[in-house]
Design a protein around this motif. Sequence first.
Motif, mmCIF file in Angstrom:
data_model
loop_
_atom_site.group_PDB
_atom_site.id
_atom_site.type_symbol
_atom_site.label_atom_id
_atom_site.label_comp_id
_atom_site.label_asym_id
_atom_site.label_seq_id
_atom_site.Cartn_x
_atom_site.Cartn_y
_atom_site.Cartn_z
ATOM 1 N N ILE A 193 5.519 25.536 12.903
ATOM 2 C CA ILE A 193 4.196 25.216 12.367
ATOM 3 C C ILE A 193 3.394 24.427 13.395
ATOM 4 O O ILE A 193 2.213 24.698 13.628
ATOM 5 C CB ILE A 193 4.315 24.448 11.030
ATOM 6 N N VAL A 194 4.024 23.449 14.029
ATOM 7 C CA VAL A 194 3.349 22.651 15.064
ATOM 8 C C VAL A 194 2.913 23.563 16.215
ATOM 9 O O VAL A 194 1.783 23.459 16.707
ATOM 10 C CB VAL A 194 4.263 21.514 15.565
ATOM 11 N N ALA A 195 3.777 24.484 16.625
ATOM 12 C CA ALA A 195 3.429 25.409 17.717
ATOM 13 C C ALA A 195 2.242 26.274 17.322
ATOM 14 O O ALA A 195 1.345 26.523 18.141
ATOM 15 C CB ALA A 195 4.638 26.271 18.069
ATOM 16 N N ARG A 196 2.217 26.725 16.087
ATOM 17 C CA ARG A 196 1.103 27.560 15.637
ATOM 18 C C ARG A 196 -0.185 26.758 15.555
ATOM 19 O O ARG A 196 -1.262 27.250 15.890
ATOM 20 C CB ARG A 196 1.451 28.202 14.303
ATOM 21 N N LEU A 197 -0.092 25.497 15.116
ATOM 22 C CA LEU A 197 -1.288 24.662 15.047
ATOM 23 C C LEU A 197 -1.790 24.277 16.439
ATOM 24 O O LEU A 197 -2.966 23.958 16.606
ATOM 25 C CB LEU A 197 -1.024 23.412 14.203
ATOM 26 N N ALA A 198 -0.916 24.305 17.427
ATOM 27 C CA ALA A 198 -1.350 24.034 18.798
ATOM 28 C C ALA A 198 -2.327 25.102 19.269
ATOM 29 O O ALA A 198 -3.185 24.845 20.115
ATOM 30 C CB ALA A 198 -0.140 23.962 19.736
ATOM 31 N N ALA A 199 -2.226 26.296 18.701
ATOM 32 C CA ALA A 199 -3.140 27.395 19.059
ATOM 33 C C ALA A 199 -4.456 27.299 18.292
ATOM 34 O O ALA A 199 -5.445 27.920 18.691
ATOM 35 C CB ALA A 199 -2.470 28.734 18.782
ATOM 36 N N GLY A 200 -4.473 26.549 17.191
ATOM 37 C CA GLY A 200 -5.707 26.403 16.422
ATOM 38 C C GLY A 200 -5.421 25.978 14.997
ATOM 39 O O GLY A 200 -4.303 26.108 14.504
ATOM 40 N N ASP A 201 -6.457 25.485 14.334
ATOM 41 C CA ASP A 201 -6.328 25.026 12.953
ATOM 42 C C ASP A 201 -6.005 26.206 12.041
ATOM 43 O O ASP A 201 -6.354 27.353 12.327
ATOM 44 C CB ASP A 201 -7.627 24.372 12.491
ATOM 45 N N ALA A 202 -5.335 25.919 10.936
ATOM 46 C CA ALA A 202 -4.987 26.947 9.963
ATOM 47 C C ALA A 202 -4.800 26.302 8.598
ATOM 48 O O ALA A 202 -4.464 25.123 8.492
ATOM 49 C CB ALA A 202 -3.707 27.669 10.383
ATOM 50 N N THR A 203 -4.998 27.090 7.558
ATOM 51 C CA THR A 203 -4.754 26.608 6.202
ATOM 52 C C THR A 203 -3.266 26.736 5.892
ATOM 53 O O THR A 203 -2.529 27.430 6.605
ATOM 54 C CB THR A 203 -5.547 27.428 5.167
ATOM 55 N N VAL A 204 -2.840 26.102 4.821
ATOM 56 C CA VAL A 204 -1.441 26.198 4.404
ATOM 57 C C VAL A 204 -1.090 27.656 4.107
ATOM 58 O O VAL A 204 -0.027 28.142 4.495
ATOM 59 C CB VAL A 204 -1.158 25.295 3.182
ATOM 60 N N GLY A 205 -2.005 28.371 3.458
ATOM 61 C CA GLY A 205 -1.775 29.788 3.168
ATOM 62 C C GLY A 205 -1.592 30.607 4.428
ATOM 63 O O GLY A 205 -0.708 31.471 4.503
ATOM 64 N N GLU A 206 -2.422 30.353 5.430
ATOM 65 C CA GLU A 206 -2.293 31.073 6.712
ATOM 66 C C GLU A 206 -0.979 30.715 7.404
ATOM 67 O O GLU A 206 -0.315 31.577 7.977
ATOM 68 C CB GLU A 206 -3.482 30.735 7.617
ATOM 69 N N LEU A 207 -0.602 29.452 7.315
ATOM 70 C CA LEU A 207 0.654 29.019 7.940
ATOM 71 C C LEU A 207 1.864 29.611 7.220
ATOM 72 O O LEU A 207 2.897 29.868 7.833
ATOM 73 C CB LEU A 207 0.744 27.492 7.958
ATOM 74 N N ALA A 208 1.726 29.851 5.910
ATOM 75 C CA ALA A 208 2.850 30.358 5.105
ATOM 76 C C ALA A 208 3.094 31.851 5.311
ATOM 77 O O ALA A 208 4.198 32.337 5.031
ATOM 78 C CB ALA A 208 2.597 30.076 3.628
ATOM 79 N N GLU A 209 2.094 32.599 5.799
ATOM 80 C CA GLU A 209 2.198 34.069 5.883
ATOM 81 C C GLU A 209 3.470 34.599 6.532
ATOM 82 O O GLU A 209 4.116 35.486 5.980
ATOM 83 C CB GLU A 209 0.965 34.644 6.577
ATOM 84 N N GLN B 145 -14.470 25.287 0.709
ATOM 85 C CA GLN B 145 -13.286 25.558 -0.111
ATOM 86 C C GLN B 145 -12.008 25.592 0.723
ATOM 87 O O GLN B 145 -10.916 25.653 0.193
ATOM 88 C CB GLN B 145 -13.451 26.903 -0.840
ATOM 89 N N ARG B 146 -12.140 25.564 2.001
ATOM 90 C CA ARG B 146 -11.008 25.690 2.924
ATOM 91 C C ARG B 146 -10.499 24.301 3.291
ATOM 92 O O ARG B 146 -11.288 23.385 3.497
ATOM 93 C CB ARG B 146 -11.527 26.431 4.170
ATOM 94 N N ARG B 147 -9.176 24.138 3.368
ATOM 95 C CA ARG B 147 -8.581 22.860 3.775
ATOM 96 C C ARG B 147 -7.701 23.087 4.993
ATOM 97 O O ARG B 147 -6.486 23.194 4.883
ATOM 98 C CB ARG B 147 -7.747 22.271 2.639
ATOM 99 N N PRO B 148 -8.304 23.177 6.188
ATOM 100 C CA PRO B 148 -7.500 23.462 7.383
ATOM 101 C C PRO B 148 -6.632 22.279 7.806
ATOM 102 O O PRO B 148 -6.969 21.120 7.598
ATOM 103 C CB PRO B 148 -8.546 23.782 8.452
ATOM 104 N N CYS B 149 -5.486 22.625 8.399
ATOM 105 C CA CYS B 149 -4.577 21.637 8.977
ATOM 106 C C CYS B 149 -4.880 21.538 10.468
ATOM 107 O O CYS B 149 -5.155 22.545 11.117
ATOM 108 C CB CYS B 149 -3.128 22.070 8.780
#
Length: 124
Positions: free
Chosen positions: A21-37, A66-70
């Motif tokens: 998850i940290v590696a993916r967020l290093a590429a850019g912000d994402a929502t919990v739903g996007e991170l869960a895919e 409506q979006r809550r990005p991490c």
Amino acid sequence: MSDDRLSRVFSALADPTRRDIVARLAAGDATVGELAEPYDVTVQAVSKHIRILEDAGLVSRSRDAQRRPCHLRAEVFDLMTKWIERYRREAEDRFRRLDAVLEQLDEPPVPGTGTGTPTEEAAS
């Protein structure tokens, strides 16, 4: 960074899903739903991972309509890097001293300096 916080950071990063998850967020912000895919777990399970990363100070969330990005909080990694770098430098210093000792052991003894074997010194 206090030892307690540092422990929380390393503990949070001990889990492979959270590291991913940290590696993916290093590429850019994402929502919990996007991170869960990509995971075969529920959004709630990924949300729990995000909460652990938040508690450790590695991730924050914001509200964008409506979006809550991490977001990844890079300053925590700077503090971790400084902590790790301190011990890396100490280890390098020890290895340099060991290299110097090993080089001295490899050098042939200089005659008349008393560094030869007793037989060599008696023969001279």
